[in-house]
Design a protein around this motif. Structure first.
Motif, mmCIF file in Angstrom:
data_model
loop_
_atom_site.group_PDB
_atom_site.id
_atom_site.type_symbol
_atom_site.label_atom_id
_atom_site.label_comp_id
_atom_site.label_asym_id
_atom_site.label_seq_id
_atom_site.Cartn_x
_atom_site.Cartn_y
_atom_site.Cartn_z
ATOM 1 N N VAL A 110 0.826 -1.217 0.000
ATOM 2 C CA VAL A 110 0.000 0.000 0.000
ATOM 3 C C VAL A 110 0.856 1.262 0.000
ATOM 4 C CG1 VAL A 110 -1.928 -1.166 1.134
ATOM 5 C CG2 VAL A 110 -0.229 0.028 2.534
ATOM 6 N N GLY A 111 2.187 1.122 -0.062
ATOM 7 C CA GLY A 111 3.062 2.266 -0.189
ATOM 8 C C GLY A 111 3.343 3.020 1.101
ATOM 9 N N LEU A 112 3.094 2.383 2.259
ATOM 10 C CA LEU A 112 3.338 3.055 3.532
ATOM 11 C C LEU A 112 4.779 2.892 4.014
ATOM 12 C CD1 LEU A 112 0.131 2.509 5.701
ATOM 13 C CD2 LEU A 112 1.220 4.678 5.153
ATOM 14 N N LEU A 113 5.378 1.746 3.741
ATOM 15 C CA LEU A 113 6.754 1.501 4.173
ATOM 16 C C LEU A 113 7.430 0.626 3.121
ATOM 17 C CD1 LEU A 113 8.919 1.913 6.309
ATOM 18 C CD2 LEU A 113 8.078 -0.132 7.477
ATOM 19 N N LEU A 145 4.201 4.554 12.323
ATOM 20 C CA LEU A 145 3.097 3.913 11.604
ATOM 21 C C LEU A 145 2.244 3.079 12.569
ATOM 22 C CD1 LEU A 145 3.594 2.012 8.215
ATOM 23 C CD2 LEU A 145 1.838 1.409 9.868
ATOM 24 N N VAL A 146 2.911 2.225 13.350
ATOM 25 C CA VAL A 146 2.193 1.354 14.282
ATOM 26 C C VAL A 146 1.496 2.180 15.366
ATOM 27 C CG1 VAL A 146 2.451 -0.471 16.001
ATOM 28 C CG2 VAL A 146 3.705 -0.607 13.840
ATOM 29 N N ALA A 147 2.178 3.216 15.862
ATOM 30 C CA ALA A 147 1.585 4.052 16.911
ATOM 31 C C ALA A 147 0.332 4.746 16.410
ATOM 32 C CB ALA A 147 2.598 5.080 17.402
ATOM 33 N N LEU A 148 0.385 5.288 15.208
ATOM 34 C CA LEU A 148 -0.773 5.975 14.654
ATOM 35 C C LEU A 148 -1.918 5.003 14.380
ATOM 36 C CD1 LEU A 148 1.153 8.361 12.234
ATOM 37 C CD2 LEU A 148 -0.159 9.052 14.268
ATOM 38 N N LYS A 149 -1.561 3.803 13.927
ATOM 39 C CA LYS A 149 -2.600 2.798 13.706
ATOM 40 C C LYS A 149 -3.299 2.449 15.018
ATOM 41 C CE LYS A 149 -2.805 -1.574 12.007
ATOM 42 N NZ LYS A 149 -2.071 -2.765 11.942
ATOM 43 N N ASP A 150 -2.510 2.374 16.096
ATOM 44 C CA ASP A 150 -3.085 2.069 17.409
ATOM 45 C C ASP A 150 -3.930 3.212 17.943
ATOM 46 O OD1 ASP A 150 -2.073 -0.461 17.520
ATOM 47 O OD2 ASP A 150 -0.323 0.047 18.736
ATOM 48 N N LEU A 151 -3.723 4.404 17.412
ATOM 49 C CA LEU A 151 -4.584 5.527 17.776
ATOM 50 C C LEU A 151 -5.969 5.393 17.175
ATOM 51 C CD1 LEU A 151 -2.252 8.641 17.428
ATOM 52 C CD2 LEU A 151 -3.367 7.857 19.501
ATOM 53 N N LEU A 184 -5.330 3.444 7.502
ATOM 54 C CA LEU A 184 -4.026 3.499 6.841
ATOM 55 C C LEU A 184 -3.901 4.729 5.952
ATOM 56 C CD1 LEU A 184 -3.287 -0.238 5.956
ATOM 57 C CD2 LEU A 184 -2.452 1.126 7.875
ATOM 58 N N ASP A 185 -5.007 5.146 5.325
ATOM 59 C CA ASP A 185 -4.964 6.362 4.515
ATOM 60 C C ASP A 185 -4.666 7.585 5.386
ATOM 61 O OD1 ASP A 185 -5.394 5.097 2.110
ATOM 62 O OD2 ASP A 185 -7.581 5.372 2.161
ATOM 63 N N ARG A 188 -1.042 7.584 6.412
ATOM 64 C CA ARG A 188 -0.177 8.064 5.322
ATOM 65 C C ARG A 188 -0.088 9.597 5.330
ATOM 66 N NH1 ARG A 188 0.223 5.077 0.978
ATOM 67 N NH2 ARG A 188 -1.946 4.376 1.228
ATOM 68 N N VAL A 189 -1.239 10.257 5.511
ATOM 69 C CA VAL A 189 -1.267 11.720 5.519
ATOM 70 C C VAL A 189 -0.430 12.258 6.680
ATOM 71 C CG1 VAL A 189 -2.739 13.738 5.847
ATOM 72 C CG2 VAL A 189 -3.498 11.863 4.362
ATOM 73 N N VAL A 190 -0.616 11.666 7.874
ATOM 74 C CA VAL A 190 0.107 12.136 9.058
ATOM 75 C C VAL A 190 1.602 11.909 8.900
ATOM 76 C CG1 VAL A 190 0.427 11.815 11.541
ATOM 77 C CG2 VAL A 190 -1.874 11.820 10.570
ATOM 78 N N LEU A 191 1.991 10.752 8.382
ATOM 79 C CA LEU A 191 3.412 10.456 8.211
ATOM 80 C C LEU A 191 4.052 11.398 7.210
ATOM 81 C CD1 LEU A 191 3.495 6.545 8.194
ATOM 82 C CD2 LEU A 191 4.330 8.074 9.984
ATOM 83 N N ASP A 192 3.332 11.711 6.173
ATOM 84 C CA ASP A 192 3.884 12.596 5.150
ATOM 85 C C ASP A 192 4.045 14.020 5.677
ATOM 86 O OD1 ASP A 192 4.026 10.502 3.428
ATOM 87 O OD2 ASP A 192 2.207 11.004 2.301
#
Length: 273
Positions: free
Chosen positions: A24-27, A52-58, A62-63, A66-70
């Motif tokens: 999915v292009g995240l990592l 990535l894992v921390a935000l997913k646990d929030l 995944l979309d 991606r925005v937050v990581l970018d």
């Protein structure tokens, strides 16, 4: 560089999830061997994986991740988000534990259906009592609404009594009154012997005497009181009485030591039906 298996071990995730994050292009892997297709990662990529894992646990999709990581959140921003989520999860755990206690109390009440106390119920007059009290509104008489309202009132009342120099002369007495709709006025009181005064930041009132009350002793925390209330209700009806208003709860020994040893007397005013 690390193989996908070693990287999964270091990052405490599954190989399957790393392949999915790649798809999915995240990592993306730092390198893919063109002949074997093997994926390789660098230690620096653990930073993105952790976020990535921390935000997913929030609870982010995944979309959204991606925005937050970018946007490249700072450590402080991410720490703030995770701290907030931690507080929310702790609150949810407390709510779930409270709900579990209520379910267990209802199960005990169901198990005791049809069982009626005999010598446990004492019919007696209850004298008037002067109490200092604080009041607050609860949404209903359900334990999930009463508990969170009454529990903070007593510590607040104790602090105000101490500040005012008013000694406690007897037991805590909780009373209840109907309010608008399903709401209940929760009245948390303790016995005192002072006169009412506008100088106090609490009420001093006299609870009226009850000519006749069906009383029963409840042992243990109030989380378990449902079965006791319902058994005395069966006794009242079976003996040709009717109840007048809400019960009083007199805390004979409550809040200290083993909760199994706590003692509360329930007082229900009754008249002949």
């Amino acid at each position: 560089m690390f193989t996908i298996g070693d990287f999964a071990h270091l990052g405490r995730v599954s190989v399957r999830m790393l392949r999915h994050y790649d798809a999915v292009g995240l990592l993306l892997p730092a390198h893919v061997d063109p002949s074997s297709g093997y994926r390789f990662y660098t230690a620096a990529q653990l930073q993105r994986l952790n976020r990535l894992v921390a935000l997913k646990d929030l609870g982010l999709t995944l979309d959204q991740v991606r925005v937050v990581l970018d946007e490249k959140l700072s450590v402080e921003q991410l720490h703030g988000m995770l701290s907030l989520r931690r507080a929310e999860l702790r609150q949810q755990i407390l709510a779930d534990e409270s709900r579990l206690r209520r379910v267990e109390a209802r199960l005990r009440a169901i198990e005791r259906e049809g069982a009626m106390p005999a010598d446990d119920v004492v019919v007696k007059p209850v004298p008037s009592a002067r109490v200092a009290r604080l009041t607050a509104l609860a949404a209903s008489y359900g334990p999930e609404d009463i508990g969170p309202v009454i529990q903070p009132l007593y510590p607040q009342l104790m602090k105000r009594l101490e500040r005012a120099g008013v000694p406690i002369t007897g037991y805590g007495i909780a009373t209840y009154a109907p309010a608008e709709g399903d709401q209940v006025l929760v009245e948390a009181g303790v016995t005192v012997s002072v006169e009412p005064s506008d100088a106090y930041d609490f009420e001093v009132v006299d609870l009226p005497a009850l000519d006749q009350a069906a009383t029963i002793v409840h042992r243990g925390p109030m989380d378990d009181v449902d079965a006791t209330y319902q058994s005395v209700a069966a006794w009242i009806e079976a003996h040709g009485y009717r109840q007048n208003g809400f019960a009083r709860e007199v805390y004979l020994n409550y809040g200290d030591g083993d909760p199994a040893d706590w003692v509360t007397e329930l007082q229900l005013e009754i008249t002949r039906a």
